[in-house]
Design a protein around this motif. Sequence first.
Motif, mmCIF file in Angstrom:
data_model
loop_
_atom_site.group_PDB
_atom_site.id
_atom_site.type_symbol
_atom_site.label_atom_id
_atom_site.label_comp_id
_atom_site.label_asym_id
_atom_site.label_seq_id
_atom_site.Cartn_x
_atom_site.Cartn_y
_atom_site.Cartn_z
ATOM 1 N N LYS A 105 -12.846 25.618 11.855
ATOM 2 C CA LYS A 105 -13.596 27.214 11.203
ATOM 3 C C LYS A 105 -15.212 27.487 12.172
ATOM 4 N N GLU A 106 -15.331 28.993 12.142
ATOM 5 C CA GLU A 106 -16.378 29.795 12.632
ATOM 6 C C GLU A 106 -17.585 29.554 12.110
ATOM 7 N N TYR A 107 -17.638 29.334 10.635
ATOM 8 C CA TYR A 107 -19.226 29.489 10.166
ATOM 9 C C TYR A 107 -18.925 28.398 8.655
ATOM 10 N N ARG A 108 -19.960 28.614 8.265
ATOM 11 C CA ARG A 108 -20.270 26.804 6.952
ATOM 12 C C ARG A 108 -21.238 27.577 5.715
ATOM 13 N N ILE A 109 -20.745 27.111 4.690
ATOM 14 C CA ILE A 109 -21.652 27.510 3.026
ATOM 15 C C ILE A 109 -22.189 26.486 3.012
ATOM 16 N N PHE A 110 -23.828 25.952 3.256
ATOM 17 C CA PHE A 110 -24.053 24.577 2.241
ATOM 18 C C PHE A 110 -24.459 25.126 1.143
ATOM 19 N N ASN A 111 -24.108 24.415 -0.002
ATOM 20 C CA ASN A 111 -25.279 24.631 -1.376
ATOM 21 C C ASN A 111 -26.425 23.236 -0.877
ATOM 22 N N CYS A 112 -27.554 23.882 -0.776
ATOM 23 C CA CYS A 112 -28.798 22.929 -0.769
ATOM 24 C C CYS A 112 -29.195 22.765 -1.869
ATOM 25 N N ARG A 113 -29.215 23.119 -2.767
ATOM 26 C CA ARG A 113 -30.003 23.400 -4.124
ATOM 27 C C ARG A 113 -30.086 22.000 -4.687
ATOM 28 N N GLU A 114 -28.883 21.222 -4.506
ATOM 29 C CA GLU A 114 -28.899 19.257 -5.178
ATOM 30 C C GLU A 114 -29.858 18.248 -3.907
ATOM 31 N N LYS A 115 -29.758 19.156 -2.821
ATOM 32 C CA LYS A 115 -30.471 18.835 -1.650
ATOM 33 C C LYS A 115 -31.760 18.087 -1.631
ATOM 34 N N LYS A 116 -32.222 16.879 -1.059
ATOM 35 C CA LYS A 116 -33.666 16.731 -1.351
ATOM 36 C C LYS A 116 -34.919 17.109 -0.269
ATOM 37 N N THR A 117 -33.927 17.076 1.111
ATOM 38 C CA THR A 117 -34.262 18.378 2.281
ATOM 39 C C THR A 117 -34.919 19.249 1.635
ATOM 40 N N ASP A 118 -35.778 20.285 2.499
ATOM 41 C CA ASP A 118 -36.164 20.929 1.828
ATOM 42 C C ASP A 118 -36.076 22.028 3.379
ATOM 43 N N LEU A 119 -35.085 22.556 3.193
ATOM 44 C CA LEU A 119 -34.925 23.974 4.228
ATOM 45 C C LEU A 119 -35.509 24.483 4.398
ATOM 46 N N LEU A 120 -35.601 25.444 3.303
ATOM 47 C CA LEU A 120 -36.590 26.503 3.362
ATOM 48 C C LEU A 120 -38.339 26.433 3.845
ATOM 49 N N PHE A 121 -38.308 25.478 3.807
ATOM 50 C CA PHE A 121 -40.281 25.031 4.268
ATOM 51 C C PHE A 121 -39.232 25.138 6.070
ATOM 52 N N TYR A 122 -38.202 25.014 6.291
ATOM 53 C CA TYR A 122 -38.434 24.996 7.718
ATOM 54 C C TYR A 122 -37.969 26.175 8.519
ATOM 55 N N PHE A 123 -37.334 26.753 7.873
ATOM 56 C CA PHE A 123 -37.171 28.764 8.249
ATOM 57 C C PHE A 123 -38.639 29.270 7.623
ATOM 58 N N ASN A 124 -39.305 28.698 7.185
ATOM 59 C CA ASN A 124 -40.264 30.094 6.486
ATOM 60 C C ASN A 124 -41.357 29.375 7.217
ATOM 61 N N SER A 125 -41.417 27.976 8.032
ATOM 62 C CA SER A 125 -42.517 27.680 9.410
ATOM 63 C C SER A 125 -42.363 28.322 10.415
ATOM 64 N N ILE A 126 -40.303 28.698 10.940
ATOM 65 C CA ILE A 126 -40.132 29.036 12.249
ATOM 66 C C ILE A 126 -40.873 30.817 11.994
ATOM 67 N N PHE A 127 -40.508 31.461 10.909
ATOM 68 C CA PHE A 127 -41.155 32.736 10.573
ATOM 69 C C PHE A 127 -42.422 32.592 10.534
#
Length: 279
Positions: A105-127
């Motif tokens: 597939k050419e796309y993927r959706i990940f549910n990150c709510r139960e993951k310990k890695t704070d991906l939001l930190f990286y998106f916010n930092s880049i912005f």
Amino acid sequence: MSTQSLRFSPEDRTPQEVTLLNASASRYEGDWPSIPHSHAFTELFYVRDGQGEFLIEDNIFPISKDDLIIVNPHINHTEISRGSPPLSYFTVGVDGLCFSFNDHKEYRIFNCREKKTDLLFYFNSIFQELDKQSEGYEQICKHMLDVLILQLRRITDSPFDLITAQHPTKECAAIKRYLDSNYGENITLDHLSALSHLNKYYLSHEFTKYYGISPINYLNHKRIEVCKELLENTDYGISDIAHLAGLSSQSYLSQSFRKSCGMTAGNYRKLKKKRKEAM
């Protein structure tokens, strides 16, 4: 709709380099239509808050806070906010890179709510780095992007490879734009060859190399997509839709539609109507 977009244009960029193109922070406020679109680059989409739906090609997926969506280049998609609070999200555009998932597939959706890695930190930092543009922000953005992709490898249960995304030639890109705008016309490979000033066999080879599909097959796919949209959103008869989409006849539409979608155009219209009524 409130959107703040920041562009990233490092001076030392080289061809085929994996490059951070842009980052944006958006919040849906009900003042814009959700229109399917595609990009020539890979998009990483992270939901900061709210809930809604993400449309990818013909599929609709529910999304909410801390969901991550990866969309490869040239894949139609859009987002829709549902309820309160409204959908709020970051997007990051990456050039020169595609995700190759095991299911092709050419796309993927990940549910990150139960993951310990704070991906939001990286998106916010880049912005934030693109917003402030303090000394050394280019290198920080590059490294943040590398770390973000490495974190994705850690959290996903769907293994992927990273492959270099090639840019289409100027001629192929122009032919794709022509097909997107003129699908209703009588178009042949000879006609496209004359427009591009390329040998038709070479044109077909190059177009397939960059887009994964021949120009005529792309045209047929585009026409079927137009048929779907007209069936779902208008009351036009099947013969009229065939004409508007550039198909030679109603019978040819029926044959092509069944081959592509596994059902008749009439059944597709009924199915979409029932789904709308249910929603």
